[in-house]
Design a protein around this motif. Sequence first.
Motif, PDB file in Angstrom:
ATOM      1  N   ARG A 104       0.780  -1.185  -0.108  1.00  0.00           N
ATOM      2  CA  ARG A 104      -0.072  -0.056  -0.064  1.00  0.00           C
ATOM      3  C   ARG A 104       0.736   1.189   0.111  1.00  0.00           C
ATOM      4  O   ARG A 104       0.385   2.243  -0.084  1.00  0.00           O
ATOM      5  CB  ARG A 104      -1.104  -0.117   1.185  1.00  0.00           C
ATOM      6  N   GLU A 105       2.099   1.295   0.508  1.00  0.00           N
ATOM      7  CA  GLU A 105       2.895   2.466   0.529  1.00  0.00           C
ATOM      8  C   GLU A 105       3.886   2.342  -1.000  1.00  0.00           C
ATOM      9  O   GLU A 105       4.598   3.356  -1.041  1.00  0.00           O
ATOM     10  CB  GLU A 105       4.018   2.157   1.693  1.00  0.00           C
ATOM     11  N   CYS A 106       3.746   1.544  -1.714  1.00  0.00           N
ATOM     12  CA  CYS A 106       4.462   1.455  -3.165  1.00  0.00           C
ATOM     13  C   CYS A 106       3.707   2.268  -4.103  1.00  0.00           C
ATOM     14  O   CYS A 106       2.762   1.714  -4.706  1.00  0.00           O
ATOM     15  CB  CYS A 106       4.826   0.274  -3.385  1.00  0.00           C
ATOM     16  N   THR A 107       3.936   3.660  -4.313  1.00  0.00           N
ATOM     17  CA  THR A 107       3.119   4.411  -5.203  1.00  0.00           C
ATOM     18  C   THR A 107       4.178   5.235  -6.212  1.00  0.00           C
ATOM     19  O   THR A 107       5.476   5.075  -5.678  1.00  0.00           O
ATOM     20  CB  THR A 107       2.098   5.209  -4.566  1.00  0.00           C
ATOM     21  N   LEU A 108       3.625   6.130  -6.832  1.00  0.00           N
ATOM     22  CA  LEU A 108       4.408   7.115  -7.410  1.00  0.00           C
ATOM     23  C   LEU A 108       5.146   8.039  -6.346  1.00  0.00           C
ATOM     24  O   LEU A 108       6.107   8.839  -6.573  1.00  0.00           O
ATOM     25  CB  LEU A 108       3.537   8.084  -8.374  1.00  0.00           C
ATOM     26  N   ARG A 109       4.540   8.285  -5.228  1.00  0.00           N
ATOM     27  CA  ARG A 109       5.157   9.085  -4.147  1.00  0.00           C
ATOM     28  C   ARG A 109       6.107   8.406  -3.294  1.00  0.00           C
ATOM     29  O   ARG A 109       6.510   9.188  -2.404  1.00  0.00           O
ATOM     30  CB  ARG A 109       4.088   9.697  -3.449  1.00  0.00           C
ATOM     31  N   THR A 110       6.459   7.146  -3.545  1.00  0.00           N
ATOM     32  CA  THR A 110       7.414   6.446  -2.732  1.00  0.00           C
ATOM     33  C   THR A 110       8.597   7.180  -2.745  1.00  0.00           C
ATOM     34  O   THR A 110       9.343   7.667  -3.927  1.00  0.00           O
ATOM     35  CB  THR A 110       7.704   5.169  -3.112  1.00  0.00           C
ATOM     36  N   LYS A 111       9.507   7.374  -1.445  1.00  0.00           N
ATOM     37  CA  LYS A 111      10.832   8.000  -1.543  1.00  0.00           C
ATOM     38  C   LYS A 111      11.803   6.964  -1.518  1.00  0.00           C
ATOM     39  O   LYS A 111      12.186   5.871  -0.642  1.00  0.00           O
ATOM     40  CB  LYS A 111      10.980   8.478  -0.013  1.00  0.00           C
ATOM     41  N   PHE A 112      12.347   6.840  -2.969  1.00  0.00           N
ATOM     42  CA  PHE A 112      12.978   5.512  -3.157  1.00  0.00           C
ATOM     43  C   PHE A 112      14.514   5.806  -2.839  1.00  0.00           C
ATOM     44  O   PHE A 112      14.839   6.776  -2.443  1.00  0.00           O
ATOM     45  CB  PHE A 112      13.274   5.376  -4.929  1.00  0.00           C
ATOM     46  N   LEU A 113      14.993   4.582  -2.476  1.00  0.00           N
ATOM     47  CA  LEU A 113      16.209   4.535  -1.808  1.00  0.00           C
ATOM     48  C   LEU A 113      17.486   4.421  -2.918  1.00  0.00           C
ATOM     49  O   LEU A 113      18.616   5.061  -2.729  1.00  0.00           O
ATOM     50  CB  LEU A 113      16.325   3.593  -0.702  1.00  0.00           C
ATOM     51  N   TYR A 114      17.265   3.655  -3.715  1.00  0.00           N
ATOM     52  CA  TYR A 114      18.531   3.481  -4.712  1.00  0.00           C
ATOM     53  C   TYR A 114      18.025   4.021  -6.401  1.00  0.00           C
ATOM     54  O   TYR A 114      16.841   3.895  -6.590  1.00  0.00           O
ATOM     55  CB  TYR A 114      18.527   1.955  -4.883  1.00  0.00           C
ATOM     56  N   TRP A 115      19.102   4.764  -6.850  1.00  0.00           N
ATOM     57  CA  TRP A 115      18.921   5.163  -7.994  1.00  0.00           C
ATOM     58  C   TRP A 115      19.950   4.660  -9.270  1.00  0.00           C
ATOM     59  O   TRP A 115      21.262   4.614  -8.722  1.00  0.00           O
ATOM     60  CB  TRP A 115      19.233   6.768  -8.014  1.00  0.00           C
ATOM     61  N   GLY A 116      19.583   4.738 -10.289  1.00  0.00           N
ATOM     62  CA  GLY A 116      20.428   4.548 -11.620  1.00  0.00           C
ATOM     63  C   GLY A 116      20.823   5.687 -11.793  1.00  0.00           C
ATOM     64  O   GLY A 116      20.786   6.904 -11.752  1.00  0.00           O
ATOM     65  N   GLN A 117      21.988   5.542 -13.039  1.00  0.00           N
ATOM     66  CA  GLN A 117      22.387   6.847 -13.592  1.00  0.00           C
ATOM     67  C   GLN A 117      21.641   7.522 -14.614  1.00  0.00           C
ATOM     68  O   GLN A 117      21.726   8.885 -14.980  1.00  0.00           O
ATOM     69  CB  GLN A 117      23.783   6.574 -14.156  1.00  0.00           C
ATOM     70  N   GLY A 118      20.769   6.660 -15.430  1.00  0.00           N
ATOM     71  CA  GLY A 118      19.751   7.297 -16.262  1.00  0.00           C
ATOM     72  C   GLY A 118      20.090   6.805 -17.715  1.00  0.00           C
ATOM     73  O   GLY A 118      21.362   6.647 -17.967  1.00  0.00           O
ATOM     74  N   THR A 119      19.140   6.854 -18.484  1.00  0.00           N
ATOM     75  CA  THR A 119      19.296   6.670 -19.880  1.00  0.00           C
ATOM     76  C   THR A 119      18.602   7.713 -20.762  1.00  0.00           C
ATOM     77  O   THR A 119      17.263   7.988 -20.393  1.00  0.00           O
ATOM     78  CB  THR A 119      19.079   5.177 -20.226  1.00  0.00           C
ATOM     79  N   GLN A 120      19.107   8.218 -21.569  1.00  0.00           N
ATOM     80  CA  GLN A 120      18.454   9.140 -22.525  1.00  0.00           C
ATOM     81  C   GLN A 120      17.444   8.762 -23.422  1.00  0.00           C
ATOM     82  O   GLN A 120      17.802   7.912 -24.267  1.00  0.00           O
ATOM     83  CB  GLN A 120      19.417  10.176 -23.148  1.00  0.00           C
ATOM     84  N   VAL A 121      16.192   9.140 -23.752  1.00  0.00           N
ATOM     85  CA  VAL A 121      15.218   8.941 -24.608  1.00  0.00           C
ATOM     86  C   VAL A 121      14.810  10.329 -25.314  1.00  0.00           C
ATOM     87  O   VAL A 121      14.737  11.204 -24.596  1.00  0.00           O
ATOM     88  CB  VAL A 121      13.963   8.494 -23.955  1.00  0.00           C
TER      89      VAL A 121
END
Length: 125
Positions: A104-121
């Motif tokens: 119930r706490e996994c939504t678009l507003r979740t404060k995520f802990l781990y992040w990737g570097q990103g990929t360009q689109v």
Amino acid sequence: QVQLAETGGGSVQAGGSLGLSCVAPTDTSRFCMGWFRQAPGKEREAVAALYVRGGTTWYADSVKGRFTISHDNAKNAMSLQMNSLKVEDTAMYICAAKPNVPGRECTLRTKFLYWGQGTQVTVHS
């Protein structure tokens, strides 16, 4: 620390499709995972989120019906299939993850802990 690695970005004509992948070096079956994007001069925007264990998904209104988030437990990989791409979808796409989040706490507003570097689109007209 969990290093996330995105692949699959690129350049496509408006109306086309692209698939992104985000791989984690650990078991993500109990994670909340998400995709974000950030265009130059704009704030980072949550695009989609997935509660891996239960399969619940969330989408930003701007991508609903066009993007699909999914997860492959065997590969510890999350994907984002993007169809009917628009010029305004152009951005750096970044994956994110957080372990042990109740469904119930996994939504678009979740404060995520781990992040990737990103990929360009890049979507061109």
